[in-house]
Write an enzyme that holds these catalytic residues in place. Structure first.
Site, mmCIF file in Angstrom:
data_model
loop_
_atom_site.group_PDB
_atom_site.id
_atom_site.type_symbol
_atom_site.label_atom_id
_atom_site.label_comp_id
_atom_site.label_asym_id
_atom_site.label_seq_id
_atom_site.Cartn_x
_atom_site.Cartn_y
_atom_site.Cartn_z
ATOM 1 N N GLY A 16 57.076 39.320 34.730
ATOM 2 C CA GLY A 16 56.528 40.635 33.783
ATOM 3 C C GLY A 16 57.470 41.964 33.499
ATOM 4 O O GLY A 16 58.206 42.156 32.866
ATOM 5 N N ILE A 17 57.083 42.896 33.848
ATOM 6 C CA ILE A 17 57.787 44.695 33.240
ATOM 7 C C ILE A 17 59.215 44.461 33.945
ATOM 8 O O ILE A 17 60.214 44.892 33.309
ATOM 9 C CB ILE A 17 57.263 45.391 34.611
ATOM 10 C CG1 ILE A 17 55.636 45.783 33.931
ATOM 11 C CG2 ILE A 17 58.215 46.456 34.281
ATOM 12 C CD1 ILE A 17 54.898 46.962 34.586
ATOM 13 N N ARG A 46 66.041 32.150 34.299
ATOM 14 C CA ARG A 46 67.349 32.005 34.447
ATOM 15 C C ARG A 46 67.750 30.938 32.934
ATOM 16 O O ARG A 46 68.791 30.783 31.811
ATOM 17 C CB ARG A 46 68.117 31.551 35.772
ATOM 18 C CG ARG A 46 69.320 31.590 35.409
ATOM 19 C CD ARG A 46 70.097 30.864 36.776
ATOM 20 N NE ARG A 46 69.706 29.870 37.411
ATOM 21 C CZ ARG A 46 68.972 29.737 38.925
ATOM 22 N NH1 ARG A 46 69.131 30.874 38.975
ATOM 23 N NH2 ARG A 46 67.868 28.898 39.109
ATOM 24 N N ASN A 89 61.530 47.854 40.446
ATOM 25 C CA ASN A 89 60.394 47.021 40.570
ATOM 26 C C ASN A 89 59.404 46.385 41.121
ATOM 27 O O ASN A 89 58.343 46.845 40.767
ATOM 28 C CB ASN A 89 60.466 46.708 38.857
ATOM 29 C CG ASN A 89 59.189 45.948 37.741
ATOM 30 O OD1 ASN A 89 58.976 46.902 37.332
ATOM 31 N ND2 ASN A 89 59.647 45.380 38.322
ATOM 32 N N ALA A 90 60.280 46.128 41.388
ATOM 33 C CA ALA A 90 59.000 44.601 42.030
ATOM 34 C C ALA A 90 57.554 45.233 43.392
ATOM 35 O O ALA A 90 58.218 46.448 44.227
ATOM 36 C CB ALA A 90 60.184 43.761 43.495
ATOM 37 N N GLY A 91 56.697 44.701 42.603
ATOM 38 C CA GLY A 91 55.117 45.548 43.036
ATOM 39 C C GLY A 91 54.224 44.452 43.824
ATOM 40 O O GLY A 91 54.321 43.498 42.827
ATOM 41 N N TYR A 155 46.839 50.421 47.379
ATOM 42 C CA TYR A 155 48.782 49.851 46.131
ATOM 43 C C TYR A 155 48.371 51.827 46.189
ATOM 44 O O TYR A 155 49.665 52.579 45.652
ATOM 45 C CB TYR A 155 47.532 49.614 45.090
ATOM 46 C CG TYR A 155 48.565 49.237 44.113
ATOM 47 C CD1 TYR A 155 49.290 48.773 43.927
ATOM 48 C CD2 TYR A 155 48.000 50.148 42.287
ATOM 49 C CE1 TYR A 155 50.037 48.411 42.628
ATOM 50 C CE2 TYR A 155 48.641 49.818 41.702
ATOM 51 C CZ TYR A 155 49.572 49.230 41.244
ATOM 52 O OH TYR A 155 50.763 49.169 40.320
ATOM 53 N N PRO A 185 53.244 53.372 34.709
ATOM 54 C CA PRO A 185 52.948 51.972 33.622
ATOM 55 C C PRO A 185 50.526 52.452 33.893
ATOM 56 O O PRO A 185 50.854 52.034 34.930
ATOM 57 C CB PRO A 185 52.946 50.682 33.601
ATOM 58 C CG PRO A 185 54.348 50.381 35.253
ATOM 59 C CD PRO A 185 53.679 52.571 35.584
ATOM 60 N N GLY A 186 50.969 52.374 32.544
ATOM 61 C CA GLY A 186 48.472 51.704 32.828
ATOM 62 C C GLY A 186 48.691 50.032 32.574
ATOM 63 O O GLY A 186 50.417 49.599 32.639
HETATM 64 P P1 NAI Z 1 54.735 40.740 38.334
HETATM 65 O O1 NAI Z 1 53.949 40.039 39.137
HETATM 66 O O2 NAI Z 1 54.410 40.300 36.603
HETATM 67 O O3 NAI Z 1 55.732 40.694 38.379
HETATM 68 C C1 NAI Z 1 56.655 41.368 39.785
HETATM 69 C C2 NAI Z 1 57.364 40.149 40.208
HETATM 70 O O4 NAI Z 1 58.001 41.111 41.554
HETATM 71 C C3 NAI Z 1 57.132 39.181 40.109
HETATM 72 O O5 NAI Z 1 58.109 38.156 39.000
HETATM 73 C C4 NAI Z 1 57.707 38.647 41.834
HETATM 74 O O6 NAI Z 1 57.668 37.762 42.090
HETATM 75 C C5 NAI Z 1 58.323 40.616 42.401
HETATM 76 N N1 NAI Z 1 57.610 40.212 43.851
HETATM 77 C C6 NAI Z 1 56.650 40.533 44.325
HETATM 78 N N2 NAI Z 1 57.114 40.639 45.364
HETATM 79 C C7 NAI Z 1 58.262 41.149 45.740
HETATM 80 C C8 NAI Z 1 59.293 40.726 46.915
HETATM 81 N N3 NAI Z 1 58.376 41.414 48.205
HETATM 82 N N4 NAI Z 1 60.438 41.027 46.722
HETATM 83 C C9 NAI Z 1 61.039 40.824 46.033
HETATM 84 N N5 NAI Z 1 60.047 40.233 44.206
HETATM 85 C C10 NAI Z 1 58.866 40.390 44.408
HETATM 86 O O7 NAI Z 1 54.593 42.192 38.079
HETATM 87 P P2 NAI Z 1 53.872 43.316 36.629
HETATM 88 O O8 NAI Z 1 52.977 44.104 36.116
HETATM 89 O O9 NAI Z 1 55.828 43.018 35.878
HETATM 90 O O10 NAI Z 1 55.091 44.488 38.252
HETATM 91 C C11 NAI Z 1 55.616 45.110 37.892
HETATM 92 C C12 NAI Z 1 56.132 46.721 38.819
HETATM 93 O O11 NAI Z 1 55.186 46.950 37.234
HETATM 94 C C13 NAI Z 1 55.309 46.822 40.068
HETATM 95 O O12 NAI Z 1 55.374 48.032 40.890
HETATM 96 C C14 NAI Z 1 53.595 46.957 40.058
HETATM 97 O O13 NAI Z 1 52.883 48.049 40.786
HETATM 98 C C15 NAI Z 1 53.834 47.765 38.809
HETATM 99 N N6 NAI Z 1 52.599 48.418 37.919
HETATM 100 C C16 NAI Z 1 52.278 47.500 37.217
HETATM 101 C C17 NAI Z 1 50.838 47.188 36.248
HETATM 102 C C18 NAI Z 1 51.313 46.722 34.882
HETATM 103 O O14 NAI Z 1 49.061 46.131 34.930
HETATM 104 N N7 NAI Z 1 51.360 45.654 35.527
HETATM 105 C C19 NAI Z 1 51.089 48.846 35.637
HETATM 106 C C20 NAI Z 1 51.197 49.327 37.015
HETATM 107 C C21 NAI Z 1 52.298 49.816 37.491
#
Ligand code: NAI
Length: 278
Positions: A16-17, A46, A89-91, A155, A185-186
């Site tokens: 993701g992000i 990797r 960034n993790a979420g 959240y 992010p949106g």
């Molecule tokens: P994603 O699920 O694609 O990537 C998140 C990564 O964090 C995953 O690889 C996951 O395995 C890892 N992760 C989850 N829990 C973890 C933990 N306890 N320790 C270490 N790694 C962990 O999600 P995305 O969309 O890339 O989200 C990244 C951030 O962006 C988050 O904080 C999310 O809340 C935020 N965000 C995302 C939006 C979206 O539309 N995708 C919008 C607004 C914010």
């Protein structure tokens, strides 16, 4: 800013992000430590970005685990050197409704989205403050940290907290050589909706068909119309380079923000009028 040869730590960097941020860092010659809870996703990233001995290292980490975080922090310093760029960034999203509350979900969502950000700060910022180099921290919040948008109340709580913490930290660290930005992010085209399903602890509520449908719809909306993660990575690095406080990913919320501010102003005017009359 000169990025070449610096060391970055990116949590949730395997997908993701986070992965978009990793890509933007690698393009600028930064050495990157990727931390993620998913071993499978780390293997994939990797394979995509290079040899472990090269400029990319991967670390399995649950950001909510303080002891593990400290160990990984020390390992990164030994493997790659001093971390001067930190991306908290993790979420995870939550999908618990107020009618089905449980403490496990609070601990789960806050442990990752809020405490996880703090754990990164506690692990790396002291050394940043002692460093003679310029450093930067980027915390990933969300538009859901500025406005209520139906993303789930846990959240929202976690993301508002990340915004407040980032703004305050930025002010406290002004003139210290450590910059702080918050990413808002949106919709971004990631698998966050699906990924969060797999990470949910056992005690999470079993979803009704209706909730599952809402989640599926959200997943498809993100994948079809969300901003590309690589673009978000470029926006983030631009903000680091120029030490910007906020990183947005689209320009669509200003009317809603104005409406929220108008409500807040009205409450303040009301207080003034009511207290003056009493
Ligand atoms: P994603 O699920 O694609 O990537 C998140 C990564 O964090 C995953 O690889 C996951 O395995 C890892 N992760 C989850 N829990 C973890 C933990 N306890 N320790 C270490 N790694 C962990 O999600 P995305 O969309 O890339 O989200 C990244 C951030 O962006 C988050 O904080 C999310 O809340 C935020 N965000 C995302 C939006 C979206 O539309 N995708 C919008 C607004 C914010």
């Amino acid at each position: 800013a000169d990025f070449e040869g610096r060391v970055a730590f990116v949590t949730g960097g395997a997908r993701g992000i986070g992965r978009g941020i990793v890509r933007a860092l690698l393009r600028r010659g930064v050495n990157v430590a990727i931390a993620d809870i998913s071993a499978a996703a780390l293997d994939e990233v990797r394979a995509k970005f290079g040899e472990p001995q090269d400029r990319v290292r991967t670390y399995r980490l649950d950001v909510s685990d303080r002891d593990a975080y400290a160990e990984v922090g020390a390992a990164v310093a030994g493997d790659l050197g001093e971390v001067t760029l930190l991306f908290n960034n993790a979420g995870v999203i939550d999908s618990v409704s107020p009618s089905r509350l449980n403490y496990r979900m609070w601990d789960h969502v806050m442990g990752i989205n809020l405490t996880g950000v703090y754990n990164g700060i506690q692990t790396f910022v002291p050394a940043m403050l002692a460093s003679s180099r310029r450093c930067h921290v980027v915390n990933t919040a969300s538009e859901a940290g500025l406005l209520e948008a139906g993303s789930g109340f846990l959240y929202h709580a976690s993301k508002y907290a990340v915004v407040g913490m980032s703004e305050s930290l930025r002010r406290e660290l002004a003139h210290s050589g450590v910059g702080v930005s918050v990413l808002l992010p949106g919709p971004v085209a990631t698998d966050i909706v699906q990924n969060a399903r797999h990470l949910r602890p056992d005690a999470a509520p079993v979803h009704s068909a209706r909730v599952i449908e809402i989640l599926d719809t959200a997943h498809h909306m993100l994948k079809e119309s969300g901003t590309r993660p690589d673009g978000v990575g470029e926006l983030v690095l631009d903000a680091v380079e120029h030490d910007r406080p906020y990183v947005a990913t689209r320009n669509e919320l200003s009317d809603l923000l104005d409406a929220r501010n108008a409500e807040l102003r009205a409450a303040m005017e009301h207080a003034e009028a009511l207290l003056a009359a009493s």
